[in-house]
Design an enzyme around this catalytic site. Structure first.
Site, PDB file in Angstrom:
ATOM      1  N   LYS A 165      -6.295  -8.582   5.268  1.00 35.56           N
ATOM      2  CA  LYS A 165      -6.114  -8.218   3.852  1.00 35.56           C
ATOM      3  C   LYS A 165      -4.785  -8.757   3.354  1.00 35.56           C
ATOM      4  O   LYS A 165      -3.836  -8.947   4.120  1.00 35.56           O
ATOM      5  CB  LYS A 165      -6.173  -6.710   3.630  1.00 35.56           C
ATOM      6  CG  LYS A 165      -5.057  -5.870   4.284  1.00 35.56           C
ATOM      7  CD  LYS A 165      -3.779  -5.753   3.473  1.00 35.56           C
ATOM      8  CE  LYS A 165      -2.649  -5.131   4.306  1.00 35.56           C
ATOM      9  NZ  LYS A 165      -1.320  -5.225   3.751  1.00 35.56           N
ATOM     10  N   VAL A 202      -0.244 -10.805  14.397  1.00 43.57           N
ATOM     11  CA  VAL A 202       0.152  -9.467  14.844  1.00 43.57           C
ATOM     12  C   VAL A 202       1.421  -9.061  14.092  1.00 43.57           C
ATOM     13  O   VAL A 202       2.359  -9.861  13.993  1.00 43.57           O
ATOM     14  CB  VAL A 202       0.411  -9.472  16.372  1.00 43.57           C
ATOM     15  CG1 VAL A 202       0.904  -8.111  16.839  1.00 43.57           C
ATOM     16  CG2 VAL A 202      -0.860  -9.865  17.118  1.00 43.57           C
ATOM     17  N   GLY A 240       1.813  -8.110   8.359  1.00 40.36           N
ATOM     18  CA  GLY A 240       1.620  -7.600   7.005  1.00 40.36           C
ATOM     19  C   GLY A 240       0.229  -7.911   6.477  1.00 40.36           C
ATOM     20  O   GLY A 240      -0.026  -7.835   5.274  1.00 40.36           O
ATOM     21  N   ASP A 269      -4.746   1.234   5.850  1.00 34.19           N
ATOM     22  CA  ASP A 269      -5.496   0.042   5.417  1.00 34.19           C
ATOM     23  C   ASP A 269      -6.916  -0.009   5.961  1.00 34.19           C
ATOM     24  O   ASP A 269      -7.686  -0.893   5.593  1.00 34.19           O
ATOM     25  CB  ASP A 269      -4.794  -1.234   5.919  1.00 34.19           C
ATOM     26  CG  ASP A 269      -3.410  -1.403   5.340  1.00 34.19           C
ATOM     27  OD1 ASP A 269      -3.188  -1.004   4.186  1.00 34.19           O
ATOM     28  OD2 ASP A 269      -2.543  -1.958   6.048  1.00 34.19           O
TER      29      ASP A 269
HETATM   30  O1  C5P Z   1      -1.001   4.080   7.935  1.00 33.41           O
HETATM   31  P1  C5P Z   1      -0.391   3.224   8.981  1.00 33.41           P
HETATM   32  O2  C5P Z   1      -0.417   3.862  10.353  1.00 33.41           O
HETATM   33  O3  C5P Z   1      -0.923   1.828   9.010  1.00 33.41           O
HETATM   34  O4  C5P Z   1       1.157   3.090   8.590  1.00 33.41           O
HETATM   35  C1  C5P Z   1       2.139   2.603   9.471  1.00 33.41           C
HETATM   36  C2  C5P Z   1       3.504   3.154   9.059  1.00 33.41           C
HETATM   37  O5  C5P Z   1       3.891   2.615   7.786  1.00 33.41           O
HETATM   38  C3  C5P Z   1       3.531   4.651   8.868  1.00 33.41           C
HETATM   39  O6  C5P Z   1       3.868   5.306  10.058  1.00 33.41           O
HETATM   40  C4  C5P Z   1       4.616   4.852   7.820  1.00 33.41           C
HETATM   41  O7  C5P Z   1       5.889   4.829   8.424  1.00 33.41           O
HETATM   42  C5  C5P Z   1       4.505   3.593   6.980  1.00 33.41           C
HETATM   43  N1  C5P Z   1       3.710   3.804   5.758  1.00 33.41           N
HETATM   44  C6  C5P Z   1       4.265   4.499   4.684  1.00 33.41           C
HETATM   45  N2  C5P Z   1       3.539   4.694   3.549  1.00 33.41           N
HETATM   46  C7  C5P Z   1       2.281   4.199   3.437  1.00 33.41           C
HETATM   47  C8  C5P Z   1       1.700   3.486   4.499  1.00 33.41           C
HETATM   48  C9  C5P Z   1       2.442   3.301   5.652  1.00 33.41           C
HETATM   49  O8  C5P Z   1       5.412   4.956   4.764  1.00 33.41           O
HETATM   50  N3  C5P Z   1       1.602   4.384   2.314  1.00 33.41           N
END
Ligand code: C5P
Length: 305
Positions: free
Chosen positions: A11, A104, A107, A145
């Site tokens: 994405k 990896v 982003g 995501d």
């Molecule tokens: O949701 P995901 O596990 O992919 O997110 C990875 C990290 O990115 C989270 O632990 C958080 O620190 C940060 N994050 C955030 N706000 C979001 C999505 C991710 O702070 N909306």
């Protein structure tokens, strides 16, 4: 039992509005996702015992960093399989084999993509038969995501990114991606965002109207001008050299240039195939650039092949 194969896209975020950190540590997002033609594949083979295993490999030289993908219970694809099994009461195990093309920690939601693919593959392999809405609920528990990667196409993302709603969009877009030598941790970039914004007022995020209008019209030039990413300052603070990569693409005439999500992948919008080739060629001279990939979007989400 024959293996099940699922292809899942990467994405990008055409805009990424980030609000003030919430009590749970996450940030409210207002984003428009687009799924792009850069795919991982996950193969699921049912086991007779109850073990869940994972292997990761890549045929792309520039993805040698697959070595840093965990192959234990921290692997997001394994967590997806475990979550599906816990919710459905299956007793069998599964061997997951991931073929990585998505960078990896780039982003582009590579880990989340593999989790989405694992849900679809295991749901088929184990015959658990969950419908898409039920899979989406599990996806939201795995990562912000993951629901979008089941969905694909274009979509507006809200909440912490996990609520996905349709967006009126037209056209197919030519992208160039500049992959960096080393990944960036999403968590670290959000932490840097908080550090930079401490003492500032951070507004609730919103999707910019000009971006929605550009997508409705299928107007690449307007879309290029409307691309935006609130994590730019934080990512550039951690990786100042990305500024050079962005400048090289802009000088090569990109219609728009931003970091993908939390970076460090940079993305450039081109007007057509030839233009995207010109931008890709210019980027090969960027010192911080490990690999350059031309791609198209939107494409569908995780699906059986
Ligand atoms: O949701 P995901 O596990 O992919 O997110 C990875 C990290 O990115 C989270 O632990 C958080 O620190 C940060 N994050 C955030 N706000 C979001 C999505 C991710 O702070 N909306």
């Amino acid at each position: 039992m024959s293996p099940v194969n699922v292809r899942v896209p990467a994405k990008i975020n055409l805009c990424l509005g980030v609000g003030p950190v919430r009590d749970d540590g996450y940030h409210p997002l207002a984003t428009v996702y687009q799924a792009v033609d850069l795919h991982d594949e996950v193969r699921a083979t049912v086991r007779e015992d109850d073990a869940i295993t994972v292997t990761v490999h890549s045929d792309v030289d520039a993805r040698s960093e697959v070595a840093v993908v965990p192959v234990d219970d921290d692997n997001l694809a394994v967590r997806a399989a475990r979550l599906l099994r816990d919710r459905t009461g299956v007793s069998a195990g599964v061997d997951l084999a991931i073929r990585k093309v998505i960078p990896v920690a780039g982003g582009m939601a590579g880990g989340s993509a593999d989790a989405a693919a694992s849900l679809v593959a295991c749901n088929e392999a184990w015959g658990t038969g969950l419908a898409r809405p039920a899979l989406e609920v599990l996806a939201g528990q795995l990562g912000s995501d993951v629901p979008f990667l089941l969905h694909g196409g274009n979509a507006v993302g809200g909440g912490r990114g996990e609520t996905v709603s349709p967006v009126l969009a037209r056209g197919s877009y030519h992208w160039v991606f500049a992959m960096a030598h080393d990944g960036l941790s999403t968590k670290a970039v959000f932490a840097e965002f908080d550090r930079i914004n401490a003492g500032r007022t951070v507004a609730e995020p919103a999707v910019p109207d000009p971006l929605l209008a550009a997508l409705r019209a299928g107007d690449a030039e307007a879309l290029g001008a409307a691309l935006s990413n609130d994590l730019t300052e934080a990512a550039l603070s951690l990786r100042p050299e990305l500024e050079d990569t962005l400048s090289i693409g802009i000088e090569a005439g990109a219609l728009g240039a931003i970091l993908s999500g939390s970076g460090p992948t940079a993305l450039f919008l081109a007007s057509d195939e030839q233009h995207s080739l010109d931008i890709a060629f210019a980027l090969t001279s960027a010192a911080g650039c490990a690999d350059v990939v031309q791609s198209r979007g939107p494409v569908p989400g995780a699906r059986l092949v």
